[in-house]
Structures are given as structure tokens and as C-alpha cells.
Design an enzyme around this catalytic site. Sequence first.
Site, PDB file in Angstrom:
ATOM      1  N   GLY A  65     -66.514 108.688 -19.968  1.00 36.69           N
ATOM      2  CA  GLY A  65     -67.154 107.784 -19.022  1.00 36.69           C
ATOM      3  C   GLY A  65     -68.454 107.252 -19.592  1.00 36.69           C
ATOM      4  O   GLY A  65     -68.844 107.577 -20.721  1.00 36.69           O
ATOM      5  N   GLY A 113     -63.094 111.203 -19.107  1.00 34.93           N
ATOM      6  CA  GLY A 113     -62.459 110.174 -18.285  1.00 34.93           C
ATOM      7  C   GLY A 113     -61.107 109.745 -18.806  1.00 34.93           C
ATOM      8  O   GLY A 113     -60.251 109.291 -18.033  1.00 34.93           O
ATOM      9  N   GLU A 136     -67.401 118.525 -21.582  1.00 36.16           N
ATOM     10  CA  GLU A 136     -68.578 118.220 -20.755  1.00 36.16           C
ATOM     11  C   GLU A 136     -69.657 119.300 -20.761  1.00 36.16           C
ATOM     12  O   GLU A 136     -70.844 118.984 -20.612  1.00 36.16           O
ATOM     13  CB  GLU A 136     -68.140 117.936 -19.310  1.00 36.16           C
ATOM     14  CG  GLU A 136     -67.440 116.608 -19.111  1.00 36.16           C
ATOM     15  CD  GLU A 136     -65.954 116.656 -19.471  1.00 36.16           C
ATOM     16  OE1 GLU A 136     -65.300 115.607 -19.375  1.00 36.16           O
ATOM     17  OE2 GLU A 136     -65.457 117.725 -19.862  1.00 36.16           O
ATOM     18  N   ASP A 144     -64.660 117.135 -14.908  1.00 33.70           N
ATOM     19  CA  ASP A 144     -64.364 116.525 -13.611  1.00 33.70           C
ATOM     20  C   ASP A 144     -63.088 115.694 -13.709  1.00 33.70           C
ATOM     21  O   ASP A 144     -62.159 116.083 -14.393  1.00 33.70           O
ATOM     22  CB  ASP A 144     -65.559 115.714 -13.108  1.00 33.70           C
ATOM     23  CG  ASP A 144     -65.893 114.510 -13.985  1.00 33.70           C
ATOM     24  OD1 ASP A 144     -65.583 114.549 -15.184  1.00 33.70           O
ATOM     25  OD2 ASP A 144     -66.469 113.524 -13.464  1.00 33.70           O
TER      26      ASP A 144
END
Length: 347
Positions: A65, A113, A136, A144
Amino acid sequence: MTTDLITQIDGKAGRLRLNRPAAIHALNTAMCAAVLDALDAWRADPAVEAVIIDHAEGRGFCAGGDIRMLADSGAKDGVEARAFFHTEYRMNHRLFTYAKPVVAFMHGITMGGGVGISQPARFRVATEATRLAMPETGIGLFPDVGGGWYLSRLPGRIGQYLALTGHRLDGAECLALGLATHYLAGGSLDEAKARIAAAPQEIAATLDALSVPAPEAKILAHQPDIDRLFASDTLETIYAALAADPGEWAATTLATLHTKSPQTMKVSLRLLHDGAGMANFADEMRQEYAVGSRVVQRHDFLEGVRAVIVDKDNAPRWDPATPEGVTDHVIEQIFAPLPDDEAWTPQ
């Protein structure tokens, strides 16, 4: 409109082509919104029988992302970061629940992402170039985009290992773990896409026909160690188990964990524990949104982005610096549900 996503109809298939080559196609808010618009338009269009997700020119499928924007926003009021998460997670959920078959081509780097946009697809194609990871914790964030759902459903404790270490999987390992449904040679992808566009009802047969034998999945050789040493949902216990093990693999793995954010490693363990019992994907995304909206404004994320992406000194100063310093109270605060008027919703 955004030029960062190319949407087109090719034969009987809708095409979503990520188009930010300079950023290895990392997702921004406009791209996620454009995916949602296309999926909505194609949902009731009889001319579109399937959806293909891939990347346009350049290397890698999707590197994640828009981390810099998230950090800039997190350092201020967090409004822009929350808007991104809200839109991205709606895209993840829309793909997860989409009635028409979706095929994702995870050719090259597939991280963060990129995992979120590919794992909801019914068909997920890996190649010899695939490098999939959820790295992450190295920047003070957590896996996530559905990571709590997908990683918690992997064999044994491999999901916990991947979440904490950010270990990169190759295409063969993705296939062995079920993160990919098919393994194709990179040189055959154009043919696969053309066949799917021509005959969307035969996707499985097309991918089966073009599949090639995958190499040995190296991670499986370490699964007994992973299951034993990562058996606990308590980070301190995992550290102790790795420290007590005399093997070189355990020592190397512990050294890797020492470079990650203790706070977001604890967040990740809690996320996977909760994710394993989530009733549906919407519940998972609702929780991840609450967690993400807080973590993006905490010290470790801002410091991780500084160390890895801005200054590139790769020497983040985590606070707290040790697992023992991250209290249960802090984790409970991060995971507290948002008020109804702030909570994530699928629509």
C-alpha cells in the site's frame, strides 16, 4: 478516474491491471476506489463472466500500500490513512464475496496490499517469480488486508511464523500452502489470460492444462520446527523457545524477530488468534480497521517508516523495545471496537 489502474473488458472478462510501475504497483486510495467501481459495474453486466487481476508493465504484481502517505497522515490526524484503509478493506471484502470468478496473477513481488487483492480470488496463480510476504512488523504495522483471516488458516503455525518474521514465500511454497491454486511458468501467463477471456467458464480447466510441476516447497522442511517453536500465542514464550533451541535455524529466526516491532508482533499474534474464530470476512475487516486506525498513529509505525523507507538506515528504535514492555493493556486498547459511527462497514 485514475491512470494507476487500467480497467477494460477483454473478450468475456473484465481486466483490472495495476499500473504504478515506479512503485511496484503499490495501492493508493484512488486505485482501490476504481476497483470497487469496476466490480460494481461488472456485477450485473452479462458481457463480463469473470475478472482478471494482474499488473501492467514493470516488475512485480503489487508491493503493498501507499506507506508514505499512511505515515504522513498518521503523524497528523490520521484522517487520510483511515480513508485509505476503509476503501481498501471494502475492496478486499468485495473481491472476497464477488459472485463471478476472479483470477489473480501473482507474478513477481506480492506483498501486503498485493496479498489482500489476490487472496480473495477464487483462482490464484503463482509463478517462478512469485515472492509473497506480509512484512509489516518490520515497519511497525501488522498483516492487515485480511491477514488475520488468511494466515490463521494456514497449516500448523506457519501463519504465525510468516506474520512475525515477514518471511518471503516463493511460488512453489505458495502452492503448497494453498495461497496459490495453480503454478504456471511466467512465459505462459499471456496465453492463460487470453484463454480465460475467450472461455471464462473453463478457467479451472485452462489453468490445470497450463500448470507445470512446482519445485520443492522449502518451507515444509521447517514446518516441524515452526509448529514447535511458534506454538504459543505469547511472544515472550516464542522468544524463549527459540532461544532455548540449539539449532542454527532457531538462532537465525530469533535474530530476525529482534529486528521487528515488539508491539506489532503482539498485535499480529492477537490478530491471528482472533481471526481463526471469526464468523465471516466482514467481521475480520471490521476488527482490522479498528486496529489499523490506531496502529497507524502510534510511534512504532512512524519510526519504522522513517528507518526503512525514508532514511533507510534500517535501524528502527522501537518503543517499547522489548516484548515485556508491551503490556496487555496497550494491546486491549488497540483492539477495542470503534464506536458504531466510526466503524468499518462493507457497503
